[in-house]
Write an enzyme that holds these catalytic residues in place. Structure first.
Site, PDB file in Angstrom:
ATOM      1  N   SER A 158       0.958  -1.179  -0.050  1.00  0.00           N
ATOM      2  CA  SER A 158       0.118   0.052   0.033  1.00  0.00           C
ATOM      3  C   SER A 158       0.747   1.167  -0.134  1.00  0.00           C
ATOM      4  CB  SER A 158      -0.868  -0.028   1.065  1.00  0.00           C
ATOM      5  OG  SER A 158      -0.138  -0.268   2.424  1.00  0.00           O
ATOM      6  N   CYS A 184      -3.759  -4.796  -7.934  1.00  0.00           N
ATOM      7  CA  CYS A 184      -3.396  -3.432  -8.062  1.00  0.00           C
ATOM      8  C   CYS A 184      -3.735  -2.730  -9.570  1.00  0.00           C
ATOM      9  CB  CYS A 184      -1.579  -3.253  -7.675  1.00  0.00           C
ATOM     10  SG  CYS A 184      -1.006  -3.955  -9.105  1.00  0.00           S
TER      11      CYS A 184
END
Ligand code: NAD
Length: 498
Positions: free
Chosen positions: A226, A281
């Site tokens: 992240s 992602c």
């Protein structure tokens, strides 16, 4: 209960810190293993082991290093079924998707097999009187990779295959949520002929990550996860003089122009938005139809498809997607859906209450679809990382180009259109790192590089492709002059090429 330790010095060793984390099987909600969480001392032991083994590996000729990678490829292909099963059990994705995860890693190993060619330097004969210049690429030494839960095979291979092929020793710190496959890959590398100590897996959490970042003998760190942690890793690694490439979160838009083939666009949105439960992602999480007609047509076609998504346990061969990775993550995604409703977005498909019969304790939710999402909403600004697609209606092309360009993330983006001129303009102008034209998940293939812009990527060099070789090596340039080219007397003026 299976206990997962670390892989150091060519074998699995038990954890010694006394700290462990539960590894869940998301499809049933059960704890299926306990993984050791390394202390600073355990990380240091792995680094010392790696540092001792690395010089001999770097001195092994590149063709031999490539042969180890080739044997590893054979072994991964031999074990594809069991690796995919293990991956699906710990992560929750379906078995076909787990095979895709492994295969995209394999493709970077195939790229790394070209290391004898990829590491070649440059040579200029006669750069001056009797002067030849050449450059060479040398391994950095011990390097590390810190990887996320969502691709437990692909991303570790993206990191360790080029690094090891270049002659480095590697410390892998995989996600503590699904460490089984990385551990097995390390065993297979040893079976393929890799010397002990060159690939080490140190399981752990923040303590292990901080130990990596502060270790004086680790020369480079590749991180994927992240954005907040990516930024933290990038700055702390830089503070100790390490090379760092840190890839973060995403909010990938797919622009649907009025002339697009709407059926193709809907197929693409369904696969890229909901595949792997949106835990990619490069998942498309924002659809941007351009103009009212395109938006209405898109919604008419999209709604029944989202309602008809087939959710199942990871072992169900016909499920579109499986459960989310943990109960906490499931709750976080549900909370985002609730937030979107409060923010005034129109929740046209609500999958929050989906229950999987026979798997009531698993971490499942159905697909959710929001219409009329606006850029100021948090569900637009933040990464949700679940099976939730937001539709933001753009009035024209300029607005559609502006949305992904001005978003704080800049990983991937796609445009669906039949208009070559619009596609070309979009690809040239959009402020995002990876662009798809009628391709919803534009993950570049292994011999190109992968990397997002803005808060999706910190550092200059991307993953895999030629950038990986640059990242895991340093360049040395040698200027040599032979006695026949030496003029008499000392020179006090800086030499130039005049
Ligand atoms: P995460 O950031 O929680 O964890 C990534 C790694 O960092 C793990 O190894 C974890 O153990 C470690 N970590 C977690 N908290 C830490 C802390 N406080 N300090 C130091 N280390 C810490 O990410 P995740 O949930 O495993 O993965 C999902 C995220 O990864 C998503 O944001 C996704 O977009 C991103 N991702 C990005 C890419 C890319 O290439 N840009 C690819 C895959 C995933």
């Amino acid at each position: 209960m299976r206990e997962i330790g670390h892989f150091i010095g060519g074998k699995e060793v038990a954890g010694a810190s006394g700290r462990t984390a539960d590894v869940y099987q998301p499809m049933t909600g059960e704890v299926i293993a306990k993984v050791a969480l390394a202390s600073k001392g355990e990380l240091r032991a792995a680094v010392e082991n790696a540092a001792a083994a690395q010089p001999a590996w770097a001195a092994t000729n590149p063709q031999r290093r490539a042969r180890v990678m080739m044997r590893f490829l054979d072994l991964v292909n031999r074990e594809m079924e069991s690796l995919a099963d293990l991956l699906a059990r710990e992560h929750g994705k379906t078995i076909p998707d787990a095979k895709g995860d492994i295969q995209r890693g394999v493709e970077v190993v195939e790229f790394a097999c070209g290391i004898p060619h990829l590491m070649k330097g440059e040579y200029t004969e006669g750069a001056g009187p009797g002067i030849d210049i050449y450059s060479m690429r040398q391994a950095l030494g011990v390097v590390a990779g810190i990887t996320p839960f969502n691709f437990p095979a692909m991303i570790p291979m993206w990191k360790f295959a080029p690094a090891i092929a270049c002659g480095n020793a590697f410390i892998l710190k995989p996600s503590e949520r699904d460490p089984g496959v990385p551990m097995r890959l390390a065993e297979l590398m040893i079976e393929a002929g890799l010397p002990a100590g060159i690939l080490n897996v140190v399981n752990g959490d923040k303590e292990a990550v901080d130990a990596i970042l502060d270790d004086p003998d680790i020369r480079a760190v590749g991180f994927v996860g992240s954005s907040a942690i990516a930024e933290y890793v990038y700055s702390r690694a830089a503070a100790t003089g390490k090379r760092a490439q840190c890839f973060g979160g995403a909010k990938n838009h797919m622009i649907v122009m009025p002339d697009a083939d709407m059926d193709q666009a809907v197929d693409a949105l369904i696969g890229a938005g909901y595949g792997s439960a949106g835990e990619r992602c490069m998942a498309v999480s924002v659809a941007v139809p351009v103009g009212k007609r395109a938006a209405d047509t898109l919604m008419d076609k999209l709604i029944p498809r989202v309602e008809g998504l087939k959710i199942g346990p990871s072992t169900d061969p016909v499920a579109d997607f499986g459960p989310l990775v943990t109960k906490q993550h499931l709750q976080k995604v549900r909370d985002y859906v609730e937030l979107g409703v409060r923010e005034g977005a129109n929740l046209v498909v609500d999958g929050r209450d989906f229950k999987m019969q026979g798997y009531e304790d698993g971490f499942y939710m159905g697909g959710c679809l929001f219409d009329e999402v606006r850029p100021e909403m948090r569900i637009y600004k933040e990464e949700i990382f679940g099976p939730v697609l937001s539709v933001v209606r753009a009035k024209d092309y300029d607005e559609a180009l502006r949305l992904p360009s001005e978003h704080e993330y800049g990983n991937g983006v796609a445009i669906f259109t039949r208009d070559g001129d619009a596609a070309r303009d979009f690809a040239a102008k959009v402020n995002v790192g990876m662009v798809g034209v009628n391709v919803p998940i534009p993950v570049p293939i292994a011999y190109y590089t992968f990397g997002g812009w803005k808060r999706s990527g910190f550092g200059d060099l991307n993953q895999h492709g030629p950038d990986a070789i640059r990242f895991y090596t340093k360049t040395k340039t040698v200027t040599s002059r032979w006695p026949s080219g030496v003029k008499e007397g000392s020179e006090f003026v800086i030499p130039t090429m005049q």
